[in-house]
Design a protein around this motif. Structure first.
Motif: not given
Length: 273
Positions: A50-59, A68-76, A130-136
């Motif tokens: 349901h998220a437009h943006a991902l707030l990430v913390s940690g190295p 984290a990879k699966e989380t980003i892939k699960a985003m629209p 891998e060809g995944e789109k990641v926004g700004p």
């Protein structure tokens, strides 16, 4: 930030990729009634779908990488904005090149001894390969950043404020890390000391390293110090009766000659620092 999306309100999902919780506390702080970021249309959601943006913390630790990879892939796929909060997320911070931090595989530089870098940029580069789109991507450095800084960074995303600072990028090509020069013996000792930390932790390494360096000192008196050190280490391991301690001493012996040979030959090698 590159490529400003047209957003008037955004739903965000919070993800910890190895943070010490310092940044997470500040993220929660901006969601409380005191700062109340919902007045800007920013809402925390419970699913990345349901998220437009991902707030990430940690190295970005190795263990957190796949989650984290699966989380980003699960985003629209649109706009899929990444908000890197904290210095660790931006560049690895104090964990830069650290043992538990994820690194990208690089051709010709295989093996567990190659240092890591750190930060969410490593994962984003993998996804784009891998060809995944990641926004700004918005970088909000700080240890931890203040709530006002987090709000300011996200306010740029929704178009409430304009960025006031010019874009700057750090690269090893511009500023290469140089280990301060010091006595050869001290550089070897520090490298072994750090190498030993990965095996026995902080508590026991000083005593083990002290014993090993005393064996080195004794071996150097012999005409063939390499063979003499191997004999002394073998005797030490047999005498102590602890398999773990014997393993540490043999590893230190191997590491000692690797570092010493490289220094004598003037070659570059990886410091365990």
């Amino acid at each position: 930030m590159s490529g400003k999306p047209k957003l008037r309100s955004i739903w965000v999902f919070h993800l910890n990729t190895g943070s010490c919780n310092g940044c997470d506390i500040e993220i929660i702080d901006v969601l409380t009634p005191f700062y109340d970021v919902e007045r800007f249309g920013i809402k925390l959601v419970g699913s990345p779908r349901h998220a437009h943006a991902l707030l990430v913390s940690g190295p970005l630790t190795r263990q957190a990488y796949y989650g984290a990879k699966e989380t980003i892939k699960a985003m629209p796929p649109e706009p899929r904005v990444i908000v890197a909060i904290g210095t660790c997320t931006c560049s690895g911070g104090i964990f830069y090149n650290g043992y538990p931090v994820y690194r990208r595989p690089e051709s010709g530089r295989e093996g567990s001894e190659y240092p890591r870098r750190g930060g969410i940029a490593e994962l984003i580069a993998d996804l784009r390969d891998e060809g995944e789109k990641v926004g700004p991507v918005i970088y909000i450095p700080g240890c931890p950043p203040r709530p006002e800084e987090i709000i300011y960074g996200i306010a740029q995303l929704v178009g409430l404020v304009e960025k006031r600072l010019s874009y700057q990028e750090y690269s090893d090509e511009f500023v290469r890390f140089r280990l301060p020069e010091g006595p050869v013996e001290e550089r070897i000792r520090l490298t072994l000391r750090e190498r030993l930390r990965h095996l026995v932790g902080y508590l026991d390494r000083e005593k083990i390293l002290e014993d090993f360096m005393s064996l080195v000192k004794e071996a150097e008196k012999n005409e063939n110090p390499r063979e003499e050190l191997a004999r002394l280490v073998k005797d030490y391991a047999a005498k102590c009766g602890d398999v773990r301690l014997g393993f540490c001493m043999m590893l230190l012996e191997r590491e000692y000659w690797r570092v010493k040979d490289a220094l004598d030959a003037g070659k570059e090698f990886v410091y365990w620092l």
